[in-house]
Design an enzyme around this catalytic site. Structure first.
Site, short mmCIF file in Angstrom:
data_model
loop_
_atom_site.label_atom_id
_atom_site.label_comp_id
_atom_site.label_asym_id
_atom_site.label_seq_id
_atom_site.Cartn_x
_atom_site.Cartn_y
_atom_site.Cartn_z
N ASP A 1 0.80 -1.12 -0.06
CA ASP A 1 -0.04 0.07 0.02
C ASP A 1 0.78 1.27 -0.04
O ASP A 1 0.49 2.16 0.38
CB ASP A 1 -0.88 0.05 1.33
CG ASP A 1 -1.69 -1.29 1.18
OD1 ASP A 1 -2.23 -1.58 0.28
OD2 ASP A 1 -1.74 -1.75 2.57
N LYS B 1 2.14 2.54 -5.26
CA LYS B 1 3.15 2.32 -6.24
C LYS B 1 2.32 2.51 -7.62
O LYS B 1 3.02 2.96 -8.77
CB LYS B 1 3.39 0.56 -6.62
CG LYS B 1 4.09 0.25 -5.14
CD LYS B 1 4.18 -1.37 -5.50
CE LYS B 1 3.08 -2.16 -5.03
NZ LYS B 1 2.77 -2.21 -3.32
N GLY C 1 -4.91 -4.11 -4.16
CA GLY C 1 -6.10 -3.43 -4.54
C GLY C 1 -5.60 -1.84 -4.43
O GLY C 1 -4.98 -1.45 -3.69
N HIS C 2 -5.73 -1.26 -5.67
CA HIS C 2 -6.04 0.25 -5.71
C HIS C 2 -6.79 0.51 -6.34
O HIS C 2 -7.40 0.16 -7.37
CB HIS C 2 -4.69 0.86 -5.94
CG HIS C 2 -3.89 0.31 -7.26
ND1 HIS C 2 -3.26 -0.87 -7.54
CD2 HIS C 2 -4.11 0.82 -8.46
CE1 HIS C 2 -3.16 -1.24 -8.72
NE2 HIS C 2 -3.48 -0.08 -9.51
N GLN D 1 1.93 -6.18 -3.61
CA GLN D 1 2.45 -6.17 -1.97
C GLN D 1 3.93 -5.43 -1.90
O GLN D 1 4.26 -4.62 -2.85
CB GLN D 1 2.29 -7.64 -1.44
CG GLN D 1 0.92 -8.33 -1.37
CD GLN D 1 0.55 -8.96 -2.40
OE1 GLN D 1 1.04 -9.39 -3.29
NE2 GLN D 1 -0.68 -8.54 -3.06
N THR E 1 -9.84 -5.05 1.33
CA THR E 1 -10.59 -5.50 2.59
C THR E 1 -11.44 -4.26 3.36
O THR E 1 -12.16 -4.57 4.23
CB THR E 1 -9.82 -6.06 3.48
OG1 THR E 1 -8.63 -5.23 3.67
CG2 THR E 1 -9.00 -7.47 3.05
N LEU F 1 4.11 12.86 1.16
CA LEU F 1 4.83 14.21 1.92
C LEU F 1 3.68 15.13 2.47
O LEU F 1 4.18 15.63 3.47
CB LEU F 1 5.89 14.61 1.07
CG LEU F 1 6.70 15.97 1.71
CD1 LEU F 1 7.78 15.22 2.78
CD2 LEU F 1 7.75 16.31 0.64
P1 IMP Z 1 -2.71 -12.65 1.63
O1 IMP Z 1 -1.70 -12.14 0.59
O2 IMP Z 1 -4.24 -12.37 1.43
O3 IMP Z 1 -2.33 -14.15 1.91
O4 IMP Z 1 -2.24 -12.20 3.20
C1 IMP Z 1 -1.03 -12.22 3.79
C2 IMP Z 1 -0.70 -10.80 4.38
O5 IMP Z 1 -0.34 -9.90 3.48
C3 IMP Z 1 -1.91 -10.28 5.36
O6 IMP Z 1 -1.22 -9.59 6.36
C4 IMP Z 1 -2.35 -9.25 4.18
O7 IMP Z 1 -3.01 -8.07 4.88
C5 IMP Z 1 -0.99 -8.64 3.47
N1 IMP Z 1 -1.51 -8.17 2.03
C6 IMP Z 1 -1.78 -8.82 1.01
N2 IMP Z 1 -1.90 -8.09 -0.03
C7 IMP Z 1 -1.68 -6.79 0.40
C8 IMP Z 1 -1.75 -5.55 -0.05
O8 IMP Z 1 -1.92 -5.26 -1.22
N3 IMP Z 1 -1.38 -4.51 0.74
C9 IMP Z 1 -1.05 -4.54 1.93
N4 IMP Z 1 -0.91 -5.73 2.55
C10 IMP Z 1 -1.42 -6.95 1.76
#
Ligand code: IMP
Length: 431
Positions: free
Chosen positions: A16, A19, A45-46, A226, A308, A339
């Protein structure tokens, strides 16, 4: 930067970082021909505002808004066909044309099956996953019993695979399909088969395509999902996602040689955040300061999850993390976001070192026990009150903001190339 080759855009923190806005900028300013996603799935997700319409992207590469750019979903990703078609439909509704001239789906990406989603919902709580079936889909892939996107060309076998998979999963976990997936078995089958038929014409060999583009001197942008500290190998295991999120994942997730990557652009958010469980050494405990830094729910730049809607944990900028990300990814330059959100604090802190049991550590570690107990050493900087959202050149920034940025640059050991000062595309300082 050199013509041709691959620029990877990588999150340096917990995800997050924002990017997408740098990707937009690089597509235009550096003549990118192809944007390719190499890891992850609909966990990312964005939200993008395109011609007044708000669109949620999860797996779709960020080049879909730029005419003439090819978008590739690589073999290193995990795909939920129903969700991907929903994204395509949102884009079409917003006026974009999405067909095989602008989107290629690798024939070797892993499919997320309904049992993967159910298993993630049942078991993902400890890590705080997004519940999208990401981990179980990668487990099936690595366990060599997964199914891949080439199956979409055969809807009858795909449907049978889904029915068998669902039946098995319900035997284990009980409840109804409706309770798990929000639709009946038949609705799920109709949606899945229809998605397979829509996606099948887009399925092709992504590696062959990308290697040919590289050979012809085209410039490819590898879009990471991620971030570094969520990497399966180098993150804060087990509080990570299930893919290679670092630049090392680019080559294997796209089917290109690592030597083609000649630029690695790291993205870091100044209001650092984490969603889900796991260590976060510079976390600011709940309270006024955390609330101020998090911002308002429902605003474009509020710190709430794009997939989420969860409230993000928030913390001070951590240069120990950025140094680690620079080293492990081979970062060549850094983009900083938000910033503008740091205006109005009497002082700001940057983490510069960790100590564990009285001993200063050499740098970051993925060891969660150490991270949970380490002491963080901070440097403190004078804040500023000016509104930065209209500033477009570095020299116009208040001196205190420049001192803060230049210290980050020094600690990271790489140049800061771009700085975001607001959610709009043009709210960017290029150095
Ligand atoms: P998963 O990728 O759904 O298996 O989640 C594993 C971990 O990665 C969890 O802590 C999620 O909140 C985190 N996570 C997965 N995708 C994102 C993202 O796009 N941004 C931030 N955290 C993420």
């Amino acid at each position: 930067m050199a013509d041709g080759g691959v620029v990877a855009v990588i999150g340096t923190q917990f995800g997050d970082e924002g990017k997408g806005r740098f990707i937009d900028n690089l597509i235009e300013s550096e003549s990118i021909s192809v944007v390719a996603r190499f890891n992850g799935g609909p966990n990312a997700g964005h939200r993008i505002v395109y011609q007044g319409k708000s669109i949620s992207l999860h797996l779709m590469p960020s080049g879909v808004f730029s005419d003439g750019v090819m978008n590739v979903i690589g073999n290193g990703t995990v795909v939920n066909p129903i969700k991907l078609v929903a994204e395509i439909d949102e884009l079409i509704a917003a006026g974009r044309t999405i067909d095989k001239n602008c989107l290629l789906l690798s024939n070797a990406a892993a499919l997320i099956l309904p049992s993967h989603i159910i298993e993630d919902i049942v078991t993902g709580g400890k890590v705080g996953t997004t519940g999208q079936g990401i981990g179980p889909a990668y487990m099936a892939k690595v366990g060599r019993h997964g199914v891949r996107t080439n199956l979409l060309a055969n809807p009858a076998i795909y449907e049978k695979t889904l029915r068998d998979d669902l039946e098995q999963s319900l035997k284990i976990h009980g409840k109804t399909v409706e309770q798990w997936l929000g639709m009946s078995t038949e609705e799920y089958m109709v949606a899945s088969v229809s998605a397979a038929k829509r996606l099948a014409p887009l399925v092709n060999d992504a590696g062959v395509y990308l290697r040919a583009q590289i050979a012809s001197g085209k410039k490819i942008l590898a879009e990471g999902a991620q971030a570094t500290l969520l990497d399966i190998n180098h993150g804060t295991y087990p509080f990570v996602t299930s893919s290679s999120t670092t630049s090392a994942g680019v080559a294997s997730g796209l089917g290109i040689p690592p030597t083609a990557i000649n630029d690695v652009f790291g993205v870091a958010k100044l209001t650092m955040s984490r969603v889900g469980e796991g260590p976060f050494p510079t976390e600011i405990d709940q309270g006024e300061l955390a609330d101020k830094m998090r911002g308002q729910k429902g605003t474009v730049d509020g710190e709430y999850g794009g997939t989420t809607g969860r409230s993000r944990r928030i913390g001070w900028f951590d240069a120990v993390v950025i140094k680690y990300a620079a080293e492990i990814n081979g970062l060549t330059r850094l983009g900083l976001t938000k910033l503008d959100r740091l205006s109005g604090y009497p002082e700001l802190k940057i983490a510069v070192a960790y100590s564990y049991k009285g001993k200063r550590l050499d740098g970051f570690t993925g060891d969660i026990e150490v991270l949970a107990e380490c002491e963080v050493e901070y440097e403190t900087f004078a804040g500023w009150d000016d509104d930065l959202s209209g500033i477009r050149t570095y020299d116009e920034l208040p001196q205190n903001a420049r001192t803060y940025i230049e210290r980050i640059e020094e600690l990271a050991g790489i140049p800061v190339a771009m700085i975001g000062v607001g959610p709009e595309r043009e709210q960017m300082i290029i150095r």
